[in-house]
Design a protein around this motif. Structure first.
Motif, mmCIF file in Angstrom:
data_model
loop_
_atom_site.group_PDB
_atom_site.id
_atom_site.type_symbol
_atom_site.label_atom_id
_atom_site.label_comp_id
_atom_site.label_asym_id
_atom_site.label_seq_id
_atom_site.Cartn_x
_atom_site.Cartn_y
_atom_site.Cartn_z
ATOM 1 N N PHE A 95 0.874 -1.174 0.000
ATOM 2 C CA PHE A 95 0.000 0.000 0.000
ATOM 3 C C PHE A 95 0.908 1.218 0.000
ATOM 4 O O PHE A 95 1.881 1.284 0.766
ATOM 5 N N LEU A 96 0.623 2.200 -0.855
ATOM 6 C CA LEU A 96 1.392 3.440 -0.908
ATOM 7 C C LEU A 96 0.523 4.517 -1.522
ATOM 8 O O LEU A 96 -0.466 4.212 -2.197
ATOM 9 N N ASP A 97 0.838 5.765 -1.252
ATOM 10 C CA ASP A 97 0.120 6.866 -1.884
ATOM 11 C C ASP A 97 0.980 7.372 -3.033
ATOM 12 O O ASP A 97 1.702 8.358 -2.924
ATOM 13 N N PHE A 98 0.901 6.683 -4.153
ATOM 14 C CA PHE A 98 1.762 6.928 -5.306
ATOM 15 C C PHE A 98 1.567 8.326 -5.890
ATOM 16 O O PHE A 98 2.513 8.956 -6.337
ATOM 17 N N ASN A 99 0.348 8.821 -5.900
ATOM 18 C CA ASN A 99 0.041 10.092 -6.558
ATOM 19 C C ASN A 99 -0.280 11.231 -5.588
ATOM 20 O O ASN A 99 -0.789 12.263 -6.005
ATOM 21 N N ASN A 100 -0.002 11.057 -4.310
ATOM 22 C CA ASN A 100 -0.176 12.102 -3.284
ATOM 23 C C ASN A 100 -1.588 12.690 -3.234
ATOM 24 O O ASN A 100 -1.766 13.894 -3.051
ATOM 25 N N ASP A 101 -2.610 11.824 -3.354
ATOM 26 C CA ASP A 101 -3.986 12.303 -3.265
ATOM 27 C C ASP A 101 -4.643 11.923 -1.931
ATOM 28 O O ASP A 101 -5.841 12.093 -1.757
ATOM 29 N N ASN A 102 -3.840 11.400 -1.001
ATOM 30 C CA ASN A 102 -4.281 10.972 0.333
ATOM 31 C C ASN A 102 -5.140 9.713 0.330
ATOM 32 O O ASN A 102 -5.830 9.437 1.308
ATOM 33 N N PHE A 103 -5.120 8.971 -0.762
ATOM 34 C CA PHE A 103 -5.754 7.658 -0.827
ATOM 35 C C PHE A 103 -4.670 6.625 -1.079
ATOM 36 O O PHE A 103 -3.824 6.820 -1.966
ATOM 37 N N LEU A 104 -4.695 5.510 -0.332
ATOM 38 C CA LEU A 104 -3.688 4.475 -0.506
ATOM 39 C C LEU A 104 -3.883 3.738 -1.825
ATOM 40 O O LEU A 104 -4.957 3.211 -2.099
ATOM 41 N N ASP A 105 -2.835 3.738 -2.628
ATOM 42 C CA ASP A 105 -2.803 3.009 -3.883
ATOM 43 C C ASP A 105 -2.189 1.630 -3.611
ATOM 44 O O ASP A 105 -1.752 1.349 -2.494
ATOM 45 N N ILE A 106 -2.141 0.781 -4.630
ATOM 46 C CA ILE A 106 -1.650 -0.590 -4.472
ATOM 47 C C ILE A 106 -0.566 -0.860 -5.509
ATOM 48 O O ILE A 106 -0.738 -0.554 -6.695
ATOM 49 N N ALA A 107 0.544 -1.454 -5.053
ATOM 50 C CA ALA A 107 1.580 -1.971 -5.960
ATOM 51 C C ALA A 107 1.633 -3.481 -5.784
ATOM 52 O O ALA A 107 1.564 -3.985 -4.655
ATOM 53 N N VAL A 108 1.731 -4.216 -6.886
ATOM 54 C CA VAL A 108 1.822 -5.679 -6.844
ATOM 55 C C VAL A 108 2.958 -6.125 -7.749
ATOM 56 O O VAL A 108 3.231 -5.506 -8.780
ATOM 57 N N SER A 109 3.626 -7.189 -7.349
ATOM 58 C CA SER A 109 4.613 -7.840 -8.208
ATOM 59 C C SER A 109 4.565 -9.326 -7.913
ATOM 60 O O SER A 109 4.252 -9.735 -6.802
ATOM 61 N N GLY A 110 4.857 -10.140 -8.923
ATOM 62 C CA GLY A 110 4.857 -11.578 -8.717
ATOM 63 C C GLY A 110 4.630 -12.329 -10.001
ATOM 64 O O GLY A 110 4.801 -11.781 -11.093
ATOM 65 N N LYS A 111 4.248 -13.607 -9.853
ATOM 66 C CA LYS A 111 3.993 -14.497 -10.977
ATOM 67 C C LYS A 111 2.515 -14.786 -11.095
ATOM 68 O O LYS A 111 1.833 -15.006 -10.100
ATOM 69 N N THR A 112 2.050 -14.835 -12.327
ATOM 70 C CA THR A 112 0.676 -15.269 -12.575
ATOM 71 C C THR A 112 0.660 -16.798 -12.606
ATOM 72 O O THR A 112 1.709 -17.438 -12.603
ATOM 73 N N GLU A 113 -0.529 -17.361 -12.670
ATOM 74 C CA GLU A 113 -0.666 -18.817 -12.723
ATOM 75 C C GLU A 113 0.066 -19.414 -13.926
ATOM 76 O O GLU A 113 0.601 -20.511 -13.871
ATOM 77 N N GLY A 114 0.141 -18.642 -15.005
ATOM 78 C CA GLY A 114 0.840 -19.086 -16.203
ATOM 79 C C GLY A 114 2.338 -18.843 -16.173
ATOM 80 O O GLY A 114 3.042 -19.123 -17.134
#
Length: 155
Positions: A95-114
């Motif tokens: 969770f991070l506020d990437f765009n400084n709008d005071n709402f928590l944004d989401i970053a994800v990284s990983g592998k898909t099922e494929g």
């Protein structure tokens, strides 16, 4: 002098540990959350209701891959928010506020099922929905995400 300091630190550790020790009791609750392996979680108040919500990814016992945002109901239970996120495992969530709008944004990284490696950022629209941002970042798995202000300019 070194011996005295070492003995003093040892005494503080031994006696301080006993004074500050805490006992925890395992409690089972019906939270509504799935059992996952190869998993990761992140906590943040994305809906600004005062309690921490849960972002959870991983694979279940049938090797189904999931990534879900759960809203904290405030009573030890969680409800799937229905936010559309990539289904990943072996990665990280943030969770991070990437765009400084005071709402928590989401970053994800990983592998898909494929087996496809991904790294993506989703902007919180402030109404319970998220929009995928177009950003130029490397796609990775078995990763770790952190937030930093690289140039110290407040964003």
């Amino acid at each position: 002098m070194t011996k005295t300091i070492t003995l003093l630190l040892f005494a503080i550790f031994i006696f301080g540990y006993g004074l500050n020790a805490q006992n925890f009791q395992q409690t089972t609750i019906n939270s509504g959350l799935p059992d996952l392996g190869n998993s990761h979680m992140a906590w943040g108040d994305y809906d600004q209701d005062g309690d921490y919500d849960l972002l959870l990814s991983g694979s279940d016992e049938f090797t189904n891959v999931i990534c879900r945002l759960y809203r904290n109901n405030g009573d030890t239970t969680f409800t799937n928010s229905g936010v559309d996120l990539p289904q990943i495992y072996q990665g990280d969530l943030l969770f991070l506020d990437f765009n400084n709008d005071n709402f928590l944004d989401i970053a994800v990284s990983g592998k898909t099922e494929g087996g496809l490696k991904i790294s993506e950022i989703y902007s919180n629209n402030g109404d319970g929905s998220f929009s995928k941002l177009t950003v130029d970042i490397d796609s990775v798995a078995n990763s770790s995400l952190v937030q930093a202000d690289f140039d110290n300019d407040g964003d």
